[in-house]
Motif scaffolding. Structure first.
Motif, mmCIF file in Angstrom:
data_model
loop_
_atom_site.group_PDB
_atom_site.id
_atom_site.type_symbol
_atom_site.label_atom_id
_atom_site.label_comp_id
_atom_site.label_asym_id
_atom_site.label_seq_id
_atom_site.Cartn_x
_atom_site.Cartn_y
_atom_site.Cartn_z
ATOM 1 N N SER A 88 0.838 -1.198 0.000
ATOM 2 C CA SER A 88 0.000 0.000 0.000
ATOM 3 C C SER A 88 0.872 1.248 0.000
ATOM 4 N N SER A 103 -2.684 4.038 -3.135
ATOM 5 C CA SER A 103 -2.580 2.864 -4.002
ATOM 6 C C SER A 103 -2.541 1.599 -3.164
ATOM 7 N N LYS A 104 -3.232 0.559 -3.633
ATOM 8 C CA LYS A 104 -3.207 -0.757 -3.018
ATOM 9 C C LYS A 104 -2.852 -1.782 -4.089
ATOM 10 N N GLN A 105 -1.915 -2.669 -3.767
ATOM 11 C CA GLN A 105 -1.419 -3.624 -4.746
ATOM 12 C C GLN A 105 -1.419 -5.038 -4.167
ATOM 13 N N THR A 107 0.259 -8.679 -5.198
ATOM 14 C CA THR A 107 1.286 -9.212 -6.083
ATOM 15 C C THR A 107 1.443 -10.710 -5.886
ATOM 16 N N THR A 133 1.327 -7.806 -10.710
ATOM 17 C CA THR A 133 0.694 -6.957 -9.713
ATOM 18 C C THR A 133 -0.637 -6.418 -10.212
ATOM 19 N N VAL A 135 -3.281 -3.480 -9.349
ATOM 20 C CA VAL A 135 -3.199 -2.195 -8.667
ATOM 21 C C VAL A 135 -4.547 -1.479 -8.681
ATOM 22 N N THR A 136 -4.908 -0.902 -7.540
ATOM 23 C CA THR A 136 -6.075 -0.030 -7.432
ATOM 24 C C THR A 136 -5.616 1.303 -6.862
ATOM 25 N N GLU A 137 -5.842 2.393 -7.603
ATOM 26 C CA GLU A 137 -5.420 3.713 -7.173
ATOM 27 C C GLU A 137 -6.635 4.622 -7.011
ATOM 28 N N LYS A 147 -7.947 1.139 -11.912
ATOM 29 C CA LYS A 147 -7.423 -0.202 -11.717
ATOM 30 C C LYS A 147 -6.628 -0.612 -12.957
ATOM 31 N N ASN A 184 7.534 -0.703 -11.473
ATOM 32 C CA ASN A 184 6.450 -1.649 -11.204
ATOM 33 C C ASN A 184 6.815 -2.720 -10.185
ATOM 34 N N PRO A 186 7.225 -4.552 -6.774
ATOM 35 C CA PRO A 186 6.564 -4.398 -5.469
ATOM 36 C C PRO A 186 7.530 -4.021 -4.355
#
Length: 209
Positions: A88, A103-105, A107, A133, A135-137, A147, A184, A186
């Motif tokens: 995050s 942002s939440k990722q 992976t 990964t 990703v949601t931002e 996303k 990109n 993580p």
């Protein structure tokens, strides 16, 4: 922040080494008394895993990493690892670290690892990986939610403390950094700068002596 974490880890490693030397009996338990049998055998095959932790001023990363490995000899372990990580990134309303975007990722991926014990309690490690990964931002200024998917190679390099008896069991803790500057990854921040990655793990050999 990274420098402080590295200094603290190094001091912690030195203190652990001192305690281990004081309390360690005449027999060095890190290695077995006999060389492992040549070639593949259950005595040198181990299963285990680790918990991963990475953090920075605006980043947090945690993961679970199951692994299977093989002790080639008294000082070298090699194997494969699978990754499941959550990362995050906190929004920065001051627009210094990012444009006020959280942002939440999630992976997943895997790779190979090698650990070379240069001392009975100290090892160097290298771990090439490839991860995917999701990703949601969220734009905290009202720009909406986005996303997307990404992938990246990584090369984790570091140092660790551990004790292992080939054919029995072992544990370790390692501090690593991603040597590949991929935005990109993580293990990197939004600018591609490496974050400290802490992993504590354990292994059990399939056939104990």
């Amino acid at each position: 922040m990274t420098r402080k974490v590295l200094i603290a880890f190094c001091l912690w490693m030195v203190s652990l080494a001192g305690i281990a030397q004081e309390r360690m009996p005449n027999r060095v338990n890190t290695y077995s008394d006999e060389m492992p049998p040549a070639g593949f055998s259950k005595e040198t095959l181990f299963l285990g895993g680790s918990l991963g932790l990475g953090f920075g001023s605006y980043n947090f990363n945690v993961g679970v990493n199951p692994e299977i490995g093989f002790s080639l000899n008294r000082w070298l372990d090699v194997g494969a690892v699978v990754n499941f990580n959550y990362n995050s990134i906190r929004a920065d309303p001051n627009f210094i670290y990012n444009a006020n975007v959280s942002s939440k990722q999630f992976t997943y991926g895997g790779g190979l690892f090698g650990r070379a014990y240069v001392l009975p309690f100290l090892f160097l490690t290298a771990q090439p990986e490839f991860n995917w990964t999701s990703v949601t931002e969220k734009d905290m200024t009202g720009g909406g939610t986005y996303k997307y998917n990404a992938n990246a190679p990584s090369l984790l390099l570091g140092i660790g403390y551990g004790r292992r008896v080939v054919g029995e069991s072992g544990f370790y803790i390692a501090l690593m950094f991603d040597a590949i500057s991929n935005v990109n990854s993580p293990y990197n921040d939004v600018y591609g700068h490496p974050l400290p990655v802490l992993r504590a793990g354990f292994d059990f050999y399939l056939h104990k002596r």
